[in-house]
Design an enzyme around this catalytic site. Structure first.
Site, PDB file in Angstrom:
ATOM      1  N   ASP A   5       0.742  -1.079  -0.275  1.00  7.51           N
ATOM      2  CA  ASP A   5      -0.278   0.651   0.083  1.00  7.51           C
ATOM      3  C   ASP A   5       0.859   1.499  -0.177  1.00  7.51           C
ATOM      4  OD1 ASP A   5      -2.318  -1.249  -0.326  1.00  7.51           O
ATOM      5  OD2 ASP A   5      -2.768  -1.597   2.119  1.00  7.51           O
ATOM      6  N   LYS A  32       1.015  -7.727  -2.586  1.00 12.55           N
ATOM      7  CA  LYS A  32      -0.386  -7.866  -3.213  1.00 12.55           C
ATOM      8  C   LYS A  32      -0.449  -6.200  -3.312  1.00 12.55           C
ATOM      9  CE  LYS A  32      -4.100  -6.333  -0.267  1.00 12.55           C
ATOM     10  NZ  LYS A  32      -4.524  -5.022  -0.559  1.00 12.55           N
ATOM     11  N   ASP A  83      -5.897  -6.715  -5.628  1.00 14.94           N
ATOM     12  CA  ASP A  83      -6.631  -6.800  -4.960  1.00 14.94           C
ATOM     13  C   ASP A  83      -8.020  -5.126  -4.575  1.00 14.94           C
ATOM     14  OD1 ASP A  83      -8.473  -6.395  -3.047  1.00 14.94           O
ATOM     15  OD2 ASP A  83      -6.677  -6.071  -1.672  1.00 14.94           O
ATOM     16  N   LYS A 125     -11.133  -5.592  -6.281  1.00 14.22           N
ATOM     17  CA  LYS A 125     -12.529  -6.034  -5.470  1.00 14.22           C
ATOM     18  C   LYS A 125     -13.341  -5.567  -6.648  1.00 14.22           C
ATOM     19  CE  LYS A 125     -10.517  -5.484  -0.789  1.00 14.22           C
ATOM     20  NZ  LYS A 125      -9.618  -4.376  -1.178  1.00 14.22           N
ATOM     21  N   HIS A 144     -16.409  -4.732  -8.704  1.00 12.73           N
ATOM     22  CA  HIS A 144     -17.851  -4.880  -7.959  1.00 12.73           C
ATOM     23  C   HIS A 144     -18.199  -3.715  -9.149  1.00 12.73           C
ATOM     24  CE1 HIS A 144     -20.817  -3.874  -4.789  1.00 12.73           C
ATOM     25  NE2 HIS A 144     -21.747  -4.752  -6.063  1.00 12.73           N
ATOM     26  N   ASP A 145     -19.538  -4.922 -10.408  1.00 13.20           N
ATOM     27  CA  ASP A 145     -20.019  -4.213 -11.496  1.00 13.20           C
ATOM     28  C   ASP A 145     -20.664  -4.911 -12.372  1.00 13.20           C
ATOM     29  OD1 ASP A 145     -20.399  -2.367 -13.922  1.00 13.20           O
ATOM     30  OD2 ASP A 145     -18.374  -1.595 -13.716  1.00 13.20           O
ATOM     31  N   ILE A 146     -21.131  -4.869 -13.625  1.00 15.53           N
ATOM     32  CA  ILE A 146     -22.104  -5.465 -14.104  1.00 15.53           C
ATOM     33  C   ILE A 146     -21.228  -6.893 -15.000  1.00 15.53           C
ATOM     34  CG2 ILE A 146     -24.458  -3.981 -14.893  1.00 15.53           C
ATOM     35  CD1 ILE A 146     -22.808  -4.811 -17.448  1.00 15.53           C
ATOM     36  N   ASN A 155     -20.877  -8.408 -17.232  1.00 14.88           N
ATOM     37  CA  ASN A 155     -19.612  -8.940 -18.557  1.00 14.88           C
ATOM     38  C   ASN A 155     -18.769  -7.641 -17.968  1.00 14.88           C
ATOM     39  OD1 ASN A 155     -19.256  -9.646 -21.054  1.00 14.88           O
ATOM     40  ND2 ASN A 155     -19.386  -7.026 -21.199  1.00 14.88           N
ATOM     41  N   THR A 156     -18.933  -6.400 -17.511  1.00 12.48           N
ATOM     42  CA  THR A 156     -17.491  -6.015 -17.174  1.00 12.48           C
ATOM     43  C   THR A 156     -16.036  -6.611 -16.320  1.00 12.48           C
ATOM     44  OG1 THR A 156     -18.961  -4.073 -17.760  1.00 12.48           O
ATOM     45  CG2 THR A 156     -17.469  -3.759 -16.114  1.00 12.48           C
ATOM     46  N   THR A 182     -13.253  -5.917   7.048  1.00 10.82           N
ATOM     47  CA  THR A 182     -12.142  -5.842   7.607  1.00 10.82           C
ATOM     48  C   THR A 182     -12.692  -4.260   8.904  1.00 10.82           C
ATOM     49  OG1 THR A 182     -10.597  -6.120   7.218  1.00 10.82           O
ATOM     50  CG2 THR A 182     -11.354  -8.130   7.982  1.00 10.82           C
ATOM     51  N   ARG A 191      -2.522  -8.309  13.169  1.00 12.92           N
ATOM     52  CA  ARG A 191      -1.670  -7.444  13.261  1.00 12.92           C
ATOM     53  C   ARG A 191      -0.863  -8.605  14.183  1.00 12.92           C
ATOM     54  NH1 ARG A 191      -3.392  -4.397  10.214  1.00 12.92           N
ATOM     55  NH2 ARG A 191      -3.806  -2.800  10.419  1.00 12.92           N
ATOM     56  N   GLN A 219      -8.684  -1.442  11.120  1.00  9.76           N
ATOM     57  CA  GLN A 219      -9.739  -2.206  10.997  1.00  9.76           C
ATOM     58  C   GLN A 219      -9.978  -2.595  12.439  1.00  9.76           C
ATOM     59  OE1 GLN A 219      -9.439  -4.172   8.758  1.00  9.76           O
ATOM     60  NE2 GLN A 219      -7.262  -4.280   7.609  1.00  9.76           N
ATOM     61  N   GLY A 234      -0.129  -5.436   5.843  1.00 10.28           N
ATOM     62  CA  GLY A 234      -0.195  -3.894   5.127  1.00 10.28           C
ATOM     63  C   GLY A 234       0.836  -3.655   6.592  1.00 10.28           C
ATOM     64  N   ARG A 235       0.321  -2.262   6.757  1.00  7.11           N
ATOM     65  CA  ARG A 235       1.597  -1.642   7.242  1.00  7.11           C
ATOM     66  C   ARG A 235       1.758  -2.119   8.737  1.00  7.11           C
ATOM     67  NH1 ARG A 235      -4.818   1.735   8.385  1.00  7.11           N
ATOM     68  NH2 ARG A 235      -4.812   0.204   7.914  1.00  7.11           N
TER      69      ARG A 235
END
Ligand code: C5P
Length: 242
Positions: A18, A40, A67, A69, A71-73, A75-76, A127, A188, A197, A217-218
């Site tokens: 990140d 990632k 990553d 994520k 989230h669409d129709i 086909n897309t 999360t 963590r 989180q 990540g962090r």
């Protein structure tokens, strides 16, 4: 817990890169090697560094989890998954709240790529979200119940696993079976900052509860010595092996 690949023991850690620029991400990656972790690439880094960076990491031998994520129709999302596969990623994800037809379209599109297709993972409930956060957006079930429902939909739709909190893995193992991948952020190590989180666990607890991969990540990237932090977590979790 650890997956054995050839003679190598691969780490279950997926480091969340990140960073807000490619230089910092590549500087971190230059100090590690693919046996220490998967990588990632999420929305921030992808938005600034794009597909070139993803290809570069994959070409360096890293297993890359893209990553975004989706989230669409349907086909897309299916077309986006095929485009991601073309970058050489190892794992990608879609948002299960996009529904069964969307997840099926993604899974079917990747299946057509044959046995080398990337893994398809569904995000259940972030999360960072508590039960109160869910109620606020009109979801009356608890996060724990909602995660089970969404995971079952994801499995039926052909996904290889889900992203979930480590607090949900025990239950999900029972309801989703042994071969369903459980990828858990919100990790963590003792003594590190919780940040935003809400549903967190230590790496050791998460693996003992049945996580396959730990997204961290962090606690690594913001540590005073990120490489040392990564090595330390790997050492701690390797002691869990018989
Ligand atoms: O820094 P931290 O260890 O909290 O990073 C967790 C990473 O996992 C972030 O990149 C975040 O976007 C991602 N993630 C998450 N919760 C999910 C899915 C992904 O925290 N449900």
């Amino acid at each position: 817990m650890h997956k054995t690949e050839g003679n190598q023991i691969a780490s279950p850690i997926i480091v969340a890169l990140d960073y807000n620029n490619a230089k910092d991400a590549l500087n971190f990656v230059a100090q590690i090697d693919p046996t220490l972790c998967q990588l990632k690439v999420g929305k921030e880094l992808f938005t600034v560094a794009g597909p070139d960076l993803v290809r570069k990491l994959a070409n360096q031998g890293y297993r890359v989890f893209l990553d975004l994520k989706y989230h669409d129709i349907p086909n897309t999302v299916a077309q986006a998954c095929v485009a991601a596969a073309d970058l050489g990623v190892w794992m990608m994800n879609v948002h299960s709240l996009g529904g069964s037809r969307m997840m099926e379209a993604a899974s079917d599109a990747l299946s057509r790529l044959g046995s080398s297709r990337p893994l398809l993972i569904a995000v259940t409930i972030l999360t960072s979200m508590s039960d109160d956060d869910l109620h606020e957006i009109g979801i009356q079930s608890s996060a724990a119940d909602q995660v089970i429902t969404l995971s079952q939909l994801a499995r039926k739709a052909g996904c290889d696993g889900v992203v979930c909190s480590a607090q949900e893995t025990r239950k999900l193992r029972q309801t989703s079976g042994e071969d369903f991948l459980l990828v858990t952020p919100g990790i963590r190590p003792k003594g590190s900052d919780t940040g935003d989180q809400r549903r967190i666990m230590t790496p050791e607890q998460a693996l003992q509860n049945g996580s396959d991969y730990l997204v961290i990540g962090r606690p690594v990237t913001q540590a005073d010595d990120p490489i040392e932090a990564l090595r330390l977590i790997n050492t701690q979790i390797s002691q869990l092996n018989p």
